[in-house]
Design a protein around this motif. Structure first.
Motif, PDB file in Angstrom:
ATOM      1  N   PRO A   1      -1.545  -9.170  -7.416  1.00 33.34           N
ATOM      2  CA  PRO A   1      -0.573  -9.805  -6.509  1.00 33.34           C
ATOM      3  C   PRO A   1      -0.734  -9.358  -5.061  1.00 33.34           C
ATOM      4  N   ALA A   2      -1.221 -10.270  -4.227  1.00 34.88           N
ATOM      5  CA  ALA A   2      -1.475  -9.924  -2.821  1.00 34.88           C
ATOM      6  C   ALA A   2      -0.186  -9.554  -2.097  1.00 34.88           C
ATOM      7  N   ASN A   3       0.905 -10.251  -2.385  1.00 31.23           N
ATOM      8  CA  ASN A   3       2.166  -9.917  -1.717  1.00 31.23           C
ATOM      9  C   ASN A   3       2.661  -8.533  -2.115  1.00 31.23           C
ATOM     10  N   LEU A   4       2.379  -8.132  -3.362  1.00 31.67           N
ATOM     11  CA  LEU A   4       2.740  -6.788  -3.806  1.00 31.67           C
ATOM     12  C   LEU A   4       1.956  -5.740  -3.018  1.00 31.67           C
ATOM     13  N   GLN A   5       0.667  -6.013  -2.764  1.00 28.26           N
ATOM     14  CA  GLN A   5      -0.127  -5.071  -1.965  1.00 28.26           C
ATOM     15  C   GLN A   5       0.445  -4.947  -0.560  1.00 28.26           C
ATOM     16  N   GLY A   6       0.777  -6.080   0.062  1.00 31.22           N
ATOM     17  CA  GLY A   6       1.361  -6.034   1.406  1.00 31.22           C
ATOM     18  C   GLY A   6       2.664  -5.256   1.432  1.00 31.22           C
ATOM     19  N   MET A   7       3.468  -5.424   0.396  1.00 33.37           N
ATOM     20  CA  MET A   7       4.752  -4.730   0.321  1.00 33.37           C
ATOM     21  C   MET A   7       4.560  -3.228   0.114  1.00 33.37           C
ATOM     22  N   LEU A   8       3.570  -2.868  -0.716  1.00 32.29           N
ATOM     23  CA  LEU A   8       3.252  -1.453  -0.898  1.00 32.29           C
ATOM     24  C   LEU A   8       2.737  -0.830   0.402  1.00 32.29           C
ATOM     25  N   HIS A   9       1.973  -1.626   1.158  1.00 28.13           N
ATOM     26  CA  HIS A   9       1.492  -1.159   2.459  1.00 28.13           C
ATOM     27  C   HIS A   9       2.671  -0.843   3.370  1.00 28.13           C
ATOM     28  N   PHE A  10       3.651  -1.740   3.383  1.00 26.93           N
ATOM     29  CA  PHE A  10       4.840  -1.469   4.199  1.00 26.93           C
ATOM     30  C   PHE A  10       5.547  -0.209   3.716  1.00 26.93           C
ATOM     31  N   LYS A  11       5.691  -0.063   2.417  1.00 28.18           N
ATOM     32  CA  LYS A  11       6.396   1.110   1.878  1.00 28.18           C
ATOM     33  C   LYS A  11       5.728   2.411   2.319  1.00 28.18           C
ATOM     34  N   LEU A  12       4.400   2.462   2.283  1.00 26.13           N
ATOM     35  CA  LEU A  12       3.689   3.674   2.696  1.00 26.13           C
ATOM     36  C   LEU A  12       4.067   4.073   4.126  1.00 26.13           C
ATOM     37  N   GLY A  13       4.051   3.101   5.039  1.00 24.36           N
ATOM     38  CA  GLY A  13       4.379   3.387   6.432  1.00 24.36           C
ATOM     39  C   GLY A  13       5.853   3.670   6.639  1.00 24.36           C
ATOM     40  N   TRP A  14       6.696   2.888   5.986  1.00 21.72           N
ATOM     41  CA  TRP A  14       8.144   3.030   6.165  1.00 21.72           C
ATOM     42  C   TRP A  14       8.626   4.389   5.645  1.00 21.72           C
ATOM     43  N   ASP A  15       8.179   4.764   4.460  1.00 25.46           N
ATOM     44  CA  ASP A  15       8.586   6.061   3.919  1.00 25.46           C
ATOM     45  C   ASP A  15       8.136   7.201   4.827  1.00 25.46           C
ATOM     46  N   TYR A  16       6.958   7.048   5.421  1.00 25.04           N
ATOM     47  CA  TYR A  16       6.468   8.059   6.364  1.00 25.04           C
ATOM     48  C   TYR A  16       7.393   8.146   7.577  1.00 25.04           C
ATOM     49  N   LEU A  17       7.788   7.014   8.130  1.00 24.62           N
ATOM     50  CA  LEU A  17       8.681   7.006   9.282  1.00 24.62           C
ATOM     51  C   LEU A  17      10.044   7.598   8.942  1.00 24.62           C
ATOM     52  N   MET A  18      10.488   7.421   7.697  1.00 25.68           N
ATOM     53  CA  MET A  18      11.775   7.943   7.263  1.00 25.68           C
ATOM     54  C   MET A  18      11.713   9.441   6.947  1.00 25.68           C
ATOM     55  N   GLY A  19      10.534  10.044   7.113  1.00 28.24           N
ATOM     56  CA  GLY A  19      10.389  11.459   6.813  1.00 28.24           C
ATOM     57  C   GLY A  19      10.325  11.757   5.332  1.00 28.24           C
ATOM     58  N   ASN A  20      10.005  10.719   4.543  1.00 27.62           N
ATOM     59  CA  ASN A  20       9.929  10.870   3.094  1.00 27.62           C
ATOM     60  C   ASN A  20       8.624  10.259   2.584  1.00 27.62           C
ATOM     61  N   PRO A  21       7.479  10.764   3.054  1.00 29.62           N
ATOM     62  CA  PRO A  21       6.201  10.135   2.690  1.00 29.62           C
ATOM     63  C   PRO A  21       5.959  10.170   1.193  1.00 29.62           C
ATOM     64  N   MET A  22       5.304   9.125   0.697  1.00 28.97           N
ATOM     65  CA  MET A  22       4.980   9.054  -0.714  1.00 28.97           C
ATOM     66  C   MET A  22       4.017  10.168  -1.095  1.00 28.97           C
ATOM     67  N   GLU A  23       4.213  10.745  -2.274  1.00 25.77           N
ATOM     68  CA  GLU A  23       3.278  11.758  -2.762  1.00 25.77           C
ATOM     69  C   GLU A  23       1.906  11.136  -2.990  1.00 25.77           C
ATOM     70  N   GLN A  24       1.912   9.908  -3.521  1.00 26.86           N
ATOM     71  CA  GLN A  24       0.664   9.177  -3.747  1.00 26.86           C
ATOM     72  C   GLN A  24       0.358   8.369  -2.494  1.00 26.86           C
ATOM     73  N   THR A  25      -0.605   8.808  -1.720  1.00 25.55           N
ATOM     74  CA  THR A  25      -0.896   8.138  -0.452  1.00 25.55           C
ATOM     75  C   THR A  25      -2.130   7.240  -0.531  1.00 25.55           C
ATOM     76  N   LYS A  26      -2.749   7.156  -1.692  1.00 21.23           N
ATOM     77  CA  LYS A  26      -3.897   6.265  -1.897  1.00 21.23           C
ATOM     78  C   LYS A  26      -3.628   5.476  -3.175  1.00 21.23           C
ATOM     79  N   ILE A  27      -3.210   4.220  -2.996  1.00 19.04           N
ATOM     80  CA  ILE A  27      -2.710   3.432  -4.129  1.00 19.04           C
ATOM     81  C   ILE A  27      -3.638   2.263  -4.412  1.00 19.04           C
ATOM     82  N   ALA A  28      -4.073   2.147  -5.657  1.00 19.51           N
ATOM     83  CA  ALA A  28      -4.837   0.980  -6.089  1.00 19.51           C
ATOM     84  C   ALA A  28      -3.852  -0.102  -6.519  1.00 19.51           C
TER      85      ALA A  28
END
Length: 356
Positions: A292-319
């Motif tokens: 799902p391409a839209n799921l990838q785009g949404m996960l991309h947003f989550k990676l950046g957003w969580d970082y900005l919120m000071g709560n970066p994802m533990e998994q920073t390289k997602i397939a």
């Protein structure tokens, strides 16, 4: 006697005057108190901190079907969380991506999201961002995350080897002992080679359950796939399952088999694009290894957003998850590229939603 009455009247007037004066004084003090409270409330309101609105610069690789689905998922996430995302389309130009990155840096964005044209371009832009203290996330391609090119807040990409692996595992489960004809992407660009890594890994794992009898070139289009499949059929070699690297290739294979009066061959395709959904629904395809391409785009947003919120994802390289779908589960498991609610539900279930 008159003097007494006069004294009484004077005393009464004095009492009345004193009462009125006290009442006026009380009203004045009350009004002053109310004004003070009102001013205090006004001061509290004006001093309340304004909500931060984050500015994100997204640099696209290209506005093709896949790229548009990626950015749609990304923008849905940004809108949901109240971020402003500005999108630049580089139209496959590395030079343009570097220029666009500089423009976003000059604008003072809080984050740059990149779908790079090449690993080299990604490395250049990562260094630019690091030098200017702008966090960066990357999608659609994995680049070195060992610090050799700089710091990256997160990456998400579709792993073609995962799709090849999933396809062969599906085929082994549903058609054990089959003879497989595989029509692949053009070699030399990395796509076919990545798919084949997964295919070979699965073939080694399933043993005799799947025999690869044909590996033919479909380029990226129906015309090439049609000609290659036609040549394979003419050679007289037998096959009873077909694997196509995308829906266009699947269409070319179907056309060649139809003209040769070959029926009943299960066809497995990839991607989960709208054409794939329609072909599985109609029975032209048996199954699709959906990505799902839209799921990838949404996960991309989550990676950046969580970082900005000071709560970066533990998994920073997602397939990107690959979800095999056929008629038995397409209504429940297939995440359509325009179904943002389904994509976010998957993120909620598997990745914990977006940080608040």
């Amino acid at each position: 006697m008159k003097k007494v009455w006069l004294l009484v009247v004077v005393m009464l007037l004095a009492a009345i005057f004193t009462a009125c004066t006290d009442a006026q004084s009380t009203e004045t003090e009350t009004a002053q108190d109310q004004e003070t409270v009102s001013n205090d409330a006004s001061t509290d309101t004006s001093s309340a901190p304004e909500e931060t609105v984050y500015e994100i610069g997204y640099i696209m690789f290209d506005s093709d079907t896949w790229g548009n689905a990626l950015i749609a998922g990304y923008l849905w996430g940004a809108e949901k969380m109240g971020a402003n995302a500005t999108v630049f389309d580089a139209q496959q130009s590395s030079e343009e991506q570097i220029n666009q990155a500089q423009e976003f840096i000059d604008r003072g964005v809080d984050l740059i999201a990149l779908s790079p044209t090449s690993p080299e371009t990604a490395a250049t832009i990562v260094r630019m961002c690091n030098e200017n203290n702008v966090p960066i996330t990357i999608e659609n391609m994995f680049v070195a995350d060992d610090g050799s090119i700089g710091d990256i807040a997160g990456q998400v990409a579709c792993q073609y080897s995962d799709i090849g692996y999933a396809a062969v595992m599906y085929i082994a489960e549903h058609y054990p002992g089959c003879k497989l004809l595989y029509c692949h992407y053009q070699e030399g660009l990395g796509f076919a080679e990545a798919y084949m890594e997964g295919v070979n890994a699965a073939l080694d794992e399933v043993g005799d359950a799947v025999e690869l009898v044909g590996y033919i070139n479909g380029n990226f289009d129906a015309e090439t796939a049609y000609a290659s499949t036609q040549d394979f059929i003419t050679s007289g070699k037998e096959f009873d399952v077909a694997f196509a690297n995308n829906d266009a290739i699947a269409n070319g294979m179907i056309q060649a088999m139809t003209e040769a009066d070959i029926t009943g061959i299960p066809i497995i395709s990839t991607g989960g694009a709208p054409d794939g959904w329609n072909m599985v629904l109609s029975g032209e395809q048996t199954a699709n290894m959906t990505a799902p391409a839209n799921l990838q785009g949404m996960l991309h947003f989550k990676l950046g957003w969580d970082y900005l919120m000071g709560n970066p994802m533990e998994q920073t390289k997602i397939a990107l998850p690959i979800i095999p779908c056929d008629a038995s589960n397409m209504e429940t498991d297939w995440i359509k590229w325009d179904d943002m609610d389904a994509a976010y539900a998957y993120i909620n279930d598997h990745f914990g939603g977006f940080s608040e």
